[in-house]
Design a protein around this motif. Structure first.
Motif, PDB file in Angstrom:
ATOM      1  N   TYR A   9       0.855  -1.184   0.000  1.00  0.00           N
ATOM      2  CA  TYR A   9       0.000   0.000   0.000  1.00  0.00           C
ATOM      3  C   TYR A   9       0.894   1.237   0.000  1.00  0.00           C
ATOM      4  O   TYR A   9       2.120   1.134   0.113  1.00  0.00           O
ATOM      5  N   THR A  55      -0.041   6.770   4.183  1.00  0.00           N
ATOM      6  CA  THR A  55      -0.706   6.067   5.285  1.00  0.00           C
ATOM      7  C   THR A  55      -0.110   6.473   6.625  1.00  0.00           C
ATOM      8  O   THR A  55      -0.835   6.719   7.594  1.00  0.00           O
ATOM      9  N   TYR A 108      -0.497  -2.215  12.029  1.00  0.00           N
ATOM     10  CA  TYR A 108      -1.167  -2.006  10.732  1.00  0.00           C
ATOM     11  C   TYR A 108      -0.243  -2.637   9.700  1.00  0.00           C
ATOM     12  O   TYR A 108       0.842  -2.125   9.422  1.00  0.00           O
ATOM     13  N   GLY A 147       0.404  -4.710   5.876  1.00  0.00           N
ATOM     14  CA  GLY A 147      -0.059  -5.090   4.556  1.00  0.00           C
ATOM     15  C   GLY A 147      -0.251  -6.592   4.460  1.00  0.00           C
ATOM     16  O   GLY A 147       0.658  -7.363   4.755  1.00  0.00           O
ATOM     17  N   ARG A 175      -2.429  -7.048  -1.826  1.00  0.00           N
ATOM     18  CA  ARG A 175      -2.506  -5.795  -2.565  1.00  0.00           C
ATOM     19  C   ARG A 175      -3.786  -5.046  -2.198  1.00  0.00           C
ATOM     20  O   ARG A 175      -4.896  -5.528  -2.415  1.00  0.00           O
ATOM     21  N   GLY A 176      -3.601  -3.864  -1.517  1.00  0.00           N
ATOM     22  CA  GLY A 176      -4.746  -3.064  -1.100  1.00  0.00           C
ATOM     23  C   GLY A 176      -5.488  -3.614   0.096  1.00  0.00           C
ATOM     24  O   GLY A 176      -6.582  -3.146   0.420  1.00  0.00           O
ATOM     25  N   LYS A 177      -4.916  -4.609   0.781  1.00  0.00           N
ATOM     26  CA  LYS A 177      -5.568  -5.221   1.933  1.00  0.00           C
ATOM     27  C   LYS A 177      -4.682  -5.075   3.173  1.00  0.00           C
ATOM     28  O   LYS A 177      -3.457  -5.219   3.094  1.00  0.00           O
ATOM     29  N   ILE A 178      -5.324  -4.826   4.326  1.00  0.00           N
ATOM     30  CA  ILE A 178      -4.611  -4.557   5.574  1.00  0.00           C
ATOM     31  C   ILE A 178      -5.115  -5.496   6.670  1.00  0.00           C
ATOM     32  O   ILE A 178      -6.314  -5.766   6.761  1.00  0.00           O
ATOM     33  N   ASN A 224      -7.470  -8.632   6.148  1.00  0.00           N
ATOM     34  CA  ASN A 224      -7.879  -8.278   4.780  1.00  0.00           C
ATOM     35  C   ASN A 224      -8.913  -7.159   4.711  1.00  0.00           C
ATOM     36  O   ASN A 224      -9.907  -7.231   3.981  1.00  0.00           O
ATOM     37  N   GLU A 277      -7.914  -1.202   2.018  1.00  0.00           N
ATOM     38  CA  GLU A 277      -6.995  -0.143   2.429  1.00  0.00           C
ATOM     39  C   GLU A 277      -7.713   1.167   2.747  1.00  0.00           C
ATOM     40  O   GLU A 277      -7.370   1.866   3.707  1.00  0.00           O
ATOM     41  N   GLU A 278      -8.724   1.507   1.967  1.00  0.00           N
ATOM     42  CA  GLU A 278      -9.401   2.789   2.165  1.00  0.00           C
ATOM     43  C   GLU A 278     -10.175   2.848   3.487  1.00  0.00           C
ATOM     44  O   GLU A 278     -10.547   3.933   3.947  1.00  0.00           O
ATOM     45  N   ALA A 304      -8.971   1.059   6.329  1.00  0.00           N
ATOM     46  CA  ALA A 304      -8.136   0.484   7.377  1.00  0.00           C
ATOM     47  C   ALA A 304      -7.711   1.479   8.456  1.00  0.00           C
ATOM     48  O   ALA A 304      -7.649   1.122   9.634  1.00  0.00           O
TER      49      ALA A 304
END
Length: 621
Positions: free
Chosen positions: A537, A542, A578, A580, A583-586, A598, A601-602, A604
């Motif tokens: 990410y 972030t 926090y 990763g 891809r795009g998952k936290i 998972n 990202e937007e 998290a």
């Protein structure tokens, strides 16, 4: 080793492309790309920026065989454009990838924690002696063919141990300790020696500066005992960004460089990789300039344990020394009381000006003759204390203050001063040095105090004339590092001449140094990685968002990690994490426990804040 006089540790020379390391070579500077390794154009452009900034090695991650294969294209593109910088492949989890990368780069980094051992699970597993020995044979059988490939291709290796990715096998036998980290490294080094493979560099890193310094000291000692002289790569992992990253890196790396340890360094900042290079260069240049300094006749004492130091025993004087946290003394020679919470010093030195009023909870220090004059005139001085210079020693006994400060140098600790201090336990020493190796001189002073049985607390006065805050942060942290890790620090008095850097910035630096050394917490601590090709990410944005939402939480540790390689391990002592996960998952953690996986990202960062609030930690002050 000599604790008081600077000289570099003797090492063998390791061939890494056209830029050898160790031996008589200078301390090398390096960084790591954070672009996807399959994106040749982006990696080449970023590698060029690192080299143009002064980087001497460039590292790239290789998650799989495809990335390892593409290192050939990246290498060729750089050579075509006249960039001969050695490339280093960073490998985790898959030894097959290391085999491939060794054909296309000048050095390969492997992680003993996951080269053959499976990924760390944080579960305690039991191994019999035979099972443990069998695992070592598996390492040998897999590692030796890799060494043969490296020999054939004239490829160097780095054995890179990370505190956050020790294997469960090592943890079962040694626990989460410096001894375990060192043994994880030595298992591989001994195989290298058996196979007569000498192009080896070692790193042993942690985000906790105390662990990092203690472990590297131990590693250097164990290698010496076993007749090994391999070069050392130094770094503090997940140091963060901004002033935190610079202070933390300079404190940990600087403490080791000052003792002659280290042949290459990487300052890991959560910023653009090329931003790391000037910081590293300033740190190295500042340390090595003390080469051939005037000899310091210091003598270490038996009760000091370099490998496992404890805090020097002192008599508490008010809130200084004893079991108290190290204090911060600030200078305001114009009498202006311009301070900023939460970085409120414990004492303010105003020189020859008697302050009219002090902020609540703060105490003042003035020159002794000024204090004694006003005392004789009946002034109220209950929270203001006298500071004596060395030539005022005869007047110290005539002062009835229950707390006194004495500015002193190592050479000023003569028979008269020693005799005086034995009768005056209420004196706090303020250690001064104008020596090119001020660390050595201040160490010598404290060791002399221990030799004489004196238990007066000691505050280290570090003075500079810097016009750039970054320079002050790097130099002050480097000078204070070993003093803090050695357990000698009862306080810090940071002073910078000139008006280019205001008093509040100096105060913040002093508190930042103590926090980086894990001896006093004044703000939220962020354990954030610098990012690499594995990062899942946008790390920098972030970190900025998380800091904006949590920077008021004093005493909280938050880990912000790009991927799982070191994520859960390096932030094991963080309150929240926090990480990763894809891809795009936290994934979010509380301590070592994964709470939610998972998360998009937007969402998290808001989920992290919600987690902190649900656990009652969002209103800390």
């Amino acid at each position: 080793m000599d604790l008081f006089n600077y000289s570099r540790r003797e090492t063998i020379e390791v061939n890494i492309g056209a830029t050898p390391m160790g031996g008589s070579n200078p301390i090398r500077i390096q960084s790591m790309t954070n672009t996807a390794t399959q994106d040749t154009k982006a990696c080449v452009a970023q590698a060029k920026r690192i080299v143009d900034a002064g980087g001497e090695y460039v590292r790239l991650t290789a998650q799989g065989v495809k990335e390892a294969e593409n290192l050939k294209n990246i290498n060729a593109a750089l050579r075509q454009d006249g960039y001969m910088v050695p490339l280093v492949a960073d490998i985790h989890f898959n030894p097959k990838v290391a085999d491939v990368a060794a054909q296309y780069v000048e050095k390969v980094r492997i992680n003993p924690g996951n080269y053959v051992d499976s990924a760390r699970t944080f579960k305690h597993l039991e191994y019999t002696d035979e099972e443990y020995a069998q695992e070592l044979r598996k390492i040998h059988d897999r590692f030796v063919p890799f060494l043969h490939i490296c020999k054939e291709n004239h490829t160097a290796i780095r054995i890179g141990v990370n505190h956050g990715s020790l294997s469960d096998r090592i943890m079962s036998r040694y626990g989460d300790t410096p001894e375990g980290m060192v043994e994880s490294c030595m298992e591989f080094l001994r195989i290298c020696v058996q196979e007569h493979f000498t192009d080896v560099v070692i790193s042993i890193k942690a985000s906790n500066t105390v662990v990092m310094v203690k472990t590297v000291r131990l590693l250097a000692t164990i290698m010496e005992q076993e007749g090994m002289k391999f070069p050392l790569h130094l770094g503090v992992t997940e140091a963060g960004d901004g002033e935190d990253g610079r202070i933390k890196s300079a404190l940990g790396i600087g403490a080791l460089l000052a003792d002659g340890l280290g042949d290459t360094i990487r300052v890991s900042l959560s910023e653009a990789p090329e931003a790391e290079i000037p910081v590293a260069r300033k740190l190295v240049d500042y340390i090595v300039q003390r080469h051939n300094h005037p000899y310091l006749p210091g003598a270490d004492v038996p009760e000091f344990n370099y490998l496992s130091p404890t805090r020097r025993e002192t008599t508490a004087v008010h809130n200084i020394g004893g079991d108290h946290l190290p204090v911060v003394i600030a200078a305001r020679l114009n009498g202006t009381m311009d301070f900023r919470p939460p970085f409120m010093p414990d004492y303010v030195y105003t020189g020859r000006i008697l302050p009219k009023a002090l902020p609540e909870g703060m105490q003042g220090i003035v020159d002794a003759d000024v204090w004694m004059q006003h005392s004789a005139e009946g002034a109220e001085l209950s929270s203001i204390w006298p500071a004596f210079k060395g030539d005022q020693l005869p007047f110290l006994s005539s002062c009835g203050a229950s707390l006194k400060f004495l500015f002193i140098t190592y050479m000023g600790l003569n028979d008269e001063a020693i005799a005086c201090l034995k009768y005056h336990p209420e004196v706090v020493l303020v250690s001064q040095s104008n020596h090119p190796n001020r660390l050595g001189e201040q160490r010598a002073l404290t060791h002399q105090l221990m030799k004489e049985g004196l238990k007066n607390p000691i505050v280290f006065f570090e003075h500079y004339a810097e016009s750039e805050l970054e320079n002050l942060q790097i130099k002050a942290a480097a000078d204070m590092g070993a003093l803090i890790f050695d357990g000698l620090c009862d306080g810090i008095f940071l002073f910078n001449q000139g008006e280019a850097i205001n008093g509040q910035a100096v105060d913040t630096t002093a508190f930042g140094i103590l926090q980086a050394g894990r001896v006093r917490t004044s703000k939220t601590e962020y354990i954030s990685c610098p990012g690499c090709g594995r990062t899942l990410y946008n790390l920098e944005s972030t970190i900025a968002r998380i800091k904006a939402a949590t920077s008021h939480l004093k005493g909280l540790k938050i880990g912000i990690m790009g991927c799982i390689v070191n994520g859960p391990g390096e932030m094991a002592d963080a309150d929240y994490g926090y990480v990763g996960a894809g891809r795009g998952k936290i994934s979010l953690y509380k301590k070592k426990e994964c709470i939610e996986k998972n998360i998009p990202e937007e969402e998290a960062v808001e989920k992290l804040i919600e987690l902190i609030k649900n656990n009652g930690d969002y209103n800390r002050e």
